[in-house]
Scaffold this motif. Structure first.
Motif, short mmCIF file in Angstrom:
data_model
loop_
_atom_site.label_atom_id
_atom_site.label_comp_id
_atom_site.label_asym_id
_atom_site.label_seq_id
_atom_site.Cartn_x
_atom_site.Cartn_y
_atom_site.Cartn_z
N GLY A 297 15.53 27.05 40.03
CA GLY A 297 15.18 26.92 38.72
C GLY A 297 14.00 27.53 38.20
N SER A 298 12.94 27.31 38.90
CA SER A 298 11.66 28.17 38.60
C SER A 298 11.83 29.69 38.59
CB SER A 298 10.49 27.77 39.56
OG SER A 298 10.93 28.09 40.85
N GLY A 299 12.38 30.09 39.64
CA GLY A 299 12.81 31.55 39.78
C GLY A 299 13.60 32.09 38.58
N LEU A 300 14.54 31.45 38.33
CA LEU A 300 15.45 31.62 37.31
C LEU A 300 14.73 31.58 35.90
CD1 LEU A 300 18.37 32.31 36.16
CD2 LEU A 300 18.69 29.84 36.27
N ASP A 301 13.88 30.83 35.68
CA ASP A 301 13.00 31.05 34.46
C ASP A 301 12.24 32.29 34.31
OD1 ASP A 301 13.83 28.40 33.51
OD2 ASP A 301 12.20 27.35 34.41
N ARG A 302 11.59 32.69 35.59
CA ARG A 302 11.02 33.90 35.39
C ARG A 302 11.61 35.06 35.10
NH1 ARG A 302 8.13 31.10 39.92
NH2 ARG A 302 9.43 32.15 41.42
N ILE A 303 12.98 35.03 35.71
CA ILE A 303 13.71 35.97 35.47
C ILE A 303 14.23 36.10 34.09
CG2 ILE A 303 16.19 37.25 35.96
CD1 ILE A 303 16.10 35.70 38.50
N VAL A 304 14.48 35.16 33.34
CA VAL A 304 14.60 35.02 31.88
C VAL A 304 13.59 35.35 30.94
CG1 VAL A 304 15.39 33.55 30.07
CG2 VAL A 304 16.53 33.22 32.09
N ARG A 305 12.32 35.09 31.49
CA ARG A 305 11.28 35.53 30.67
C ARG A 305 11.12 37.03 30.69
NH1 ARG A 305 8.90 30.63 32.72
NH2 ARG A 305 7.71 31.94 34.59
N THR A 306 11.12 37.63 32.04
CA THR A 306 10.93 39.09 32.13
C THR A 306 11.99 39.96 31.42
OG1 THR A 306 10.35 38.63 34.56
CG2 THR A 306 11.07 40.84 33.83
N ALA A 307 13.23 39.24 31.40
CA ALA A 307 14.27 39.97 30.53
C ALA A 307 14.09 39.84 29.01
CB ALA A 307 15.86 39.50 30.81
N ASP A 308 13.70 38.85 28.80
CA ASP A 308 13.36 38.55 27.24
C ASP A 308 12.20 39.52 26.90
OD1 ASP A 308 15.29 36.82 26.83
OD2 ASP A 308 14.47 35.12 27.01
N LYS A 309 11.30 39.43 27.70
CA LYS A 309 10.00 40.29 27.29
C LYS A 309 10.39 41.90 27.05
CE LYS A 309 5.37 41.72 28.76
NZ LYS A 309 5.86 43.17 28.36
N ALA A 310 11.36 42.37 27.96
CA ALA A 310 11.79 43.51 28.07
C ALA A 310 12.42 43.86 26.90
CB ALA A 310 12.67 44.00 29.24
N ARG A 311 13.35 42.83 26.24
CA ARG A 311 14.26 43.19 25.09
C ARG A 311 13.24 43.04 23.83
NH1 ARG A 311 18.21 38.01 23.73
NH2 ARG A 311 16.10 36.99 23.97
N SER A 312 12.13 42.18 23.99
CA SER A 312 11.29 41.98 23.00
C SER A 312 10.62 43.34 22.56
CB SER A 312 10.47 40.59 22.87
OG SER A 312 9.71 40.69 21.93
N ASP A 313 10.23 43.83 23.87
CA ASP A 313 9.30 45.04 23.56
C ASP A 313 10.18 46.26 23.07
OD1 ASP A 313 7.10 43.89 24.74
OD2 ASP A 313 7.41 44.79 26.77
N LEU A 314 11.36 46.21 23.29
CA LEU A 314 12.34 47.03 22.66
C LEU A 314 12.56 46.99 21.07
CD1 LEU A 314 14.99 47.76 25.46
CD2 LEU A 314 13.61 49.37 24.61
N GLY A 315 12.69 45.50 21.01
CA GLY A 315 12.74 45.29 19.71
C GLY A 315 11.75 45.54 18.54
N TRP A 316 10.48 45.57 19.25
CA TRP A 316 9.32 45.91 18.42
C TRP A 316 9.22 47.62 18.35
CZ3 TRP A 316 6.83 43.18 15.21
CH2 TRP A 316 6.49 41.36 15.12
N LEU A 317 9.83 48.31 19.03
CA LEU A 317 9.46 49.69 19.02
C LEU A 317 9.83 49.98 17.67
CD1 LEU A 317 10.87 51.18 22.31
CD2 LEU A 317 8.73 51.06 21.67
N GLU A 318 9.07 50.92 17.08
CA GLU A 318 9.47 51.56 15.83
C GLU A 318 9.97 52.85 16.12
OE1 GLU A 318 9.45 50.17 12.79
OE2 GLU A 318 8.22 48.63 13.20
N ARG A 319 10.87 53.61 15.19
CA ARG A 319 11.62 54.98 15.56
C ARG A 319 10.35 56.02 15.92
NH1 ARG A 319 11.75 58.70 16.70
NH2 ARG A 319 13.41 60.63 16.37
N PRO A 320 9.45 56.05 15.20
CA PRO A 320 8.09 57.02 15.60
C PRO A 320 7.68 56.70 16.90
CG PRO A 320 7.78 56.38 13.24
CD PRO A 320 8.84 55.21 13.83
N ASP A 321 7.85 55.68 17.68
CA ASP A 321 7.32 55.37 18.97
C ASP A 321 8.27 56.02 20.00
OD1 ASP A 321 5.32 53.49 17.81
OD2 ASP A 321 6.75 51.82 17.92
N ILE A 322 9.31 56.33 19.56
CA ILE A 322 10.26 57.14 20.65
C ILE A 322 10.25 58.29 20.16
CG2 ILE A 322 12.67 57.16 21.70
CD1 ILE A 322 13.05 54.17 20.70
N ASN A 323 9.41 59.41 21.05
CA ASN A 323 9.22 60.60 20.96
C ASN A 323 9.18 61.43 22.12
OD1 ASN A 323 6.40 60.75 21.64
ND2 ASN A 323 6.01 59.52 19.95
#
Length: 317
Positions: A256-282
């Motif tokens: 369970g604890s390991g699974l929570d960490r995996i979910v947090r890592t995946a959600d953080k990566a997804r969130s970081d992508l969601g916050w990217l603005e178009r000018p940030d990808i160059n």
């Protein structure tokens, strides 16, 4: 869920997704030869670099030719990342746990493997490579579509789908890295090449529907990384990976604890992508973004192994 069952399910998802990705890329790169200015050898080398292992290829072959490359990437049973080996690995894992998934899935994958194993390079090149790889895509799509249609939405299904979406995320990142290498080698990103990249993931029409006026490296990368509604974007794949793990979390005990960490890592990566603005990808930032995503994908795979699989067993393919 037993470790061995979880591991087999996870790798069924990864290997079937990897095989489909290979078929898509080989098919599209194959037809890019018509738009290349240089010799064919450059195209074949680029295909090996995008899908296989250049050093492994050069140990076996002195030059990059059509027949050798197609055999190496598709039908070479001694090459760990060839298409036939990916399908064989998925089949072997499914054979071990046939009682956990619908029998139709075994029948589909076993029949598909037996057909693919019987093919030879002369048959691929002599008939039509496009039709051959189209049949591969259709066979793998039939397997995945049947799983979606009839598989019980239990832990087994969630584990298999988590593997599929993690593999998809990594495949898109590696594809974009190959595009960057191409632009570095040629000094430009050709229209034909970028269009082929989009077609390789089935995203050309979806990209055009968004009303993007310019077909550029930056626009294609933004689409394949951060488009939330496109099923083959990295954002969508990580979101699906996380969602399937969350369905496992309620029944998790020791992991369970390991699974929570995996979910947090995946959600953080997804969130970081969601916050990217178009000018940030160059051109200046894209390589760093892709490198970080590749590290994240690797960390997620290793964390899955620690949380679910048997200690001491191989965790990467």
């Amino acid at each position: 869920m037993l470790d061995r069952i979880a591991e087999s399910l996870f790798w069924i998802g990864r290997y079937t997704e990897r095989a489909e990705n290979h078929a898509r890329l080989i098919d599209v790169y194959y037809h890019l030869r018509e738009d290349e200015q240089g010799p064919d050898e450059q195209v074949w080398r680029r295909i090996v670099g995008a899908i296989g292992d250049i050093s492994a290829y050069e140990e076996k072959h002195a030059a990059y030719g059509e027949r050798d490359v197609i055999h190496f990437l598709t039908l070479d049973a001694t090459q760990a990342n060839s298409l036939v080996v990916c399908v064989a690995q998925a089949r072997d894992n499914l054979r071990k746990i046939r009682d956990r998934l619908p029998s139709e899935l075994w029948n589909l994958l076993n029949g598909f493997y037996l057909w693919l194993k019987s093919c030879d390079t002369a048959e691929v090149l002599g008939d039509s490579p496009h039709r051959f790889y189209q049949r591969i895509k259709e066979g793998l799509a039939a397997f995945q579509g049947t799983a979606v249609s009839i598989a019980l939405r239990d832990d087994a299904y969630s584990m298999m789908e988590s593997g599929r979406h993690l593999e998809r995320s990594e495949n898109i990142v590696r594809l974009l890295q190959s595009v960057l290498r191409y632009t570095a080698e040629t000094g430009s990103s050709s229209y034909a090449y970028l269009m082929a990249v989009l077609k390789s993931v089935g995203g050309y029409e979806a990209f055009r529907r968004l009303g993007v006026e310019e077909l550029s490296m930056e626009e294609v990368a933004a689409f394949l990384l951060a488009q939330e509604q496109f099923p083959r974007s990295v954002h969508y794949a990580l979101a699906s990976f996380s969602d399937h793990l969350k369905t496992l979390r309620a029944g998790a005990s020791r992991s369970g604890s390991g699974l929570d960490r995996i979910v947090r890592t995946a959600d953080k990566a997804r969130s970081d992508l969601g916050w990217l603005e178009r000018p940030d990808i160059n051109a200046d930032s894209l390589d760093a973004v892709l490198q970080q995503l590749l590290v994240t994908n690797r960390q997620l795979g290793e964390a899955m192994a620690k949380a679910f699989f048997s200690p001491g067993r191989e965790v990467t393919a």
